[in-house]
Design a protein around this motif. Structure first.
Motif, mmCIF file in Angstrom:
data_model
loop_
_atom_site.group_PDB
_atom_site.id
_atom_site.type_symbol
_atom_site.label_atom_id
_atom_site.label_comp_id
_atom_site.label_asym_id
_atom_site.label_seq_id
_atom_site.Cartn_x
_atom_site.Cartn_y
_atom_site.Cartn_z
ATOM 1 N N GLY A 63 0.830 -1.198 0.000
ATOM 2 C CA GLY A 63 0.000 0.000 0.000
ATOM 3 C C GLY A 63 0.867 1.251 0.000
ATOM 4 O O GLY A 63 2.029 1.236 -0.409
ATOM 5 N N ASP A 64 0.304 2.359 0.482
ATOM 6 C CA ASP A 64 1.025 3.625 0.503
ATOM 7 C C ASP A 64 2.051 3.692 1.628
ATOM 8 O O ASP A 64 3.008 4.455 1.548
ATOM 9 C CB ASP A 64 0.035 4.793 0.666
ATOM 10 C CG ASP A 64 -0.900 4.879 -0.535
ATOM 11 O OD1 ASP A 64 -0.497 4.427 -1.627
ATOM 12 O OD2 ASP A 64 -2.018 5.389 -0.365
ATOM 13 N N ALA A 65 1.864 2.925 2.674
ATOM 14 C CA ALA A 65 2.758 2.989 3.827
ATOM 15 C C ALA A 65 4.076 2.272 3.526
ATOM 16 O O ALA A 65 4.164 1.427 2.639
ATOM 17 C CB ALA A 65 2.092 2.351 5.045
ATOM 18 N N ASP A 66 5.100 2.636 4.279
ATOM 19 C CA ASP A 66 6.382 1.958 4.144
ATOM 20 C C ASP A 66 6.256 0.532 4.660
ATOM 21 O O ASP A 66 5.452 0.230 5.535
ATOM 22 C CB ASP A 66 7.464 2.684 4.951
ATOM 23 C CG ASP A 66 7.790 4.057 4.361
ATOM 24 O OD1 ASP A 66 7.588 4.231 3.145
ATOM 25 O OD2 ASP A 66 8.237 4.925 5.119
ATOM 26 N N LEU A 67 7.079 -0.339 4.112
ATOM 27 C CA LEU A 67 7.070 -1.733 4.550
ATOM 28 C C LEU A 67 7.682 -1.852 5.933
ATOM 29 O O LEU A 67 8.536 -1.071 6.326
ATOM 30 C CB LEU A 67 7.850 -2.601 3.565
ATOM 31 C CG LEU A 67 7.217 -2.768 2.190
ATOM 32 C CD1 LEU A 67 8.173 -3.506 1.259
ATOM 33 C CD2 LEU A 67 5.915 -3.523 2.294
ATOM 34 N N LEU A 68 7.246 -2.860 6.678
ATOM 35 C CA LEU A 68 7.847 -3.165 7.968
ATOM 36 C C LEU A 68 9.130 -3.947 7.724
ATOM 37 O O LEU A 68 9.271 -4.637 6.723
ATOM 38 C CB LEU A 68 6.880 -3.999 8.806
ATOM 39 C CG LEU A 68 5.524 -3.356 9.106
ATOM 40 C CD1 LEU A 68 4.610 -4.379 9.760
ATOM 41 C CD2 LEU A 68 5.701 -2.168 10.006
ATOM 42 N N SER A 106 0.890 -4.482 11.244
ATOM 43 C CA SER A 106 0.722 -4.559 9.793
ATOM 44 C C SER A 106 0.466 -3.154 9.283
ATOM 45 O O SER A 106 -0.025 -2.288 10.009
ATOM 46 C CB SER A 106 -0.433 -5.490 9.413
ATOM 47 O OG SER A 106 -1.666 -4.937 9.824
ATOM 48 N N ASP A 107 0.828 -2.943 8.033
ATOM 49 C CA ASP A 107 0.536 -1.691 7.356
ATOM 50 C C ASP A 107 -0.615 -1.934 6.383
ATOM 51 O O ASP A 107 -0.961 -3.088 6.099
ATOM 52 C CB ASP A 107 1.764 -1.196 6.590
ATOM 53 C CG ASP A 107 2.834 -0.654 7.521
ATOM 54 O OD1 ASP A 107 2.485 -0.147 8.596
ATOM 55 O OD2 ASP A 107 4.023 -0.741 7.163
ATOM 56 N N ALA A 108 -1.177 -0.857 5.881
ATOM 57 C CA ALA A 108 -2.244 -1.007 4.893
ATOM 58 C C ALA A 108 -1.675 -1.656 3.641
ATOM 59 O O ALA A 108 -0.575 -1.333 3.204
ATOM 60 C CB ALA A 108 -2.833 0.362 4.566
#
Length: 158
Positions: A63-68, A106-108
């Motif tokens: 998604g738009d968020a940075d990866l973990l 988790s990220d989006a």
């Protein structure tokens, strides 16, 4: 004699009550642990109720968020859960595990199914990418090298 019961009968009744309580808590745990297998399989979230437990299978996309970043391998991931545990001897000389640190998040992200793209915007409760066996390493050994990259079906549930 209490209520017309002998000491051994009273002890048996006490054990039966304790056993019933243990069985009830065990049943509750098994019911909750198997909820992902009972969840409804859907391809779109439009007709589901909010906060319902569902299963969606497809290909995951960032998604738009940075990866973990995974803490030990440094691999990028969409969802992450890990625990650092230490094995100790209990007061009864049986091994037990003490959790030193645990983190989940988790990220989006988006899951592309055959019918639609499903956006997972809230933190997913359970995300399964693939099964992985974690090695148990004695303190004197080095952990095995981590595999890099993985692709496979993703099954998130909200």
């Amino acid at each position: 004699m209490v209520f017309g019961l002998s000491g051994s009968q009273l002890f048996g009744v006490g054990l039966a009550v304790v056993g019933t309580i243990v069985l009830a808590f065990s049943g509750r745990y098994v019911w909750r642990a198997t909820s992902i297998y009972r969840a409804e399989v859907v391809s779109m979230l439009g007709e589901t109720t909010p906060r319902a437990l569902v299963r969606v299978s497809g290909t995951a996309q960032q998604g738009d968020a940075d990866l973990l970043s995974a803490p030990f391998s440094g691999n990028d991931c969409l969802a992450l859960r890990y625990a650092v545990e230490e094995r100790r001897l209990s007061p009864f000389l049986l091994p037990w595990f003490v959790t030193i640190h645990e983190l989940a998040g988790s990220d989006a992200f988006r899951v592309r199914t055959a019918e639609a793209d499903v956006d997972i915007v809230e933190p997913a409760r359970t995300v399964t990418l693939e099964r992985e066996i974690v090695a148990t390493v004695p303190p004197s050994d080095e952990p095995p090298s981590a595999s890099h990259g993985s692709s496979g079906p993703l099954t998130p549930s909200q």
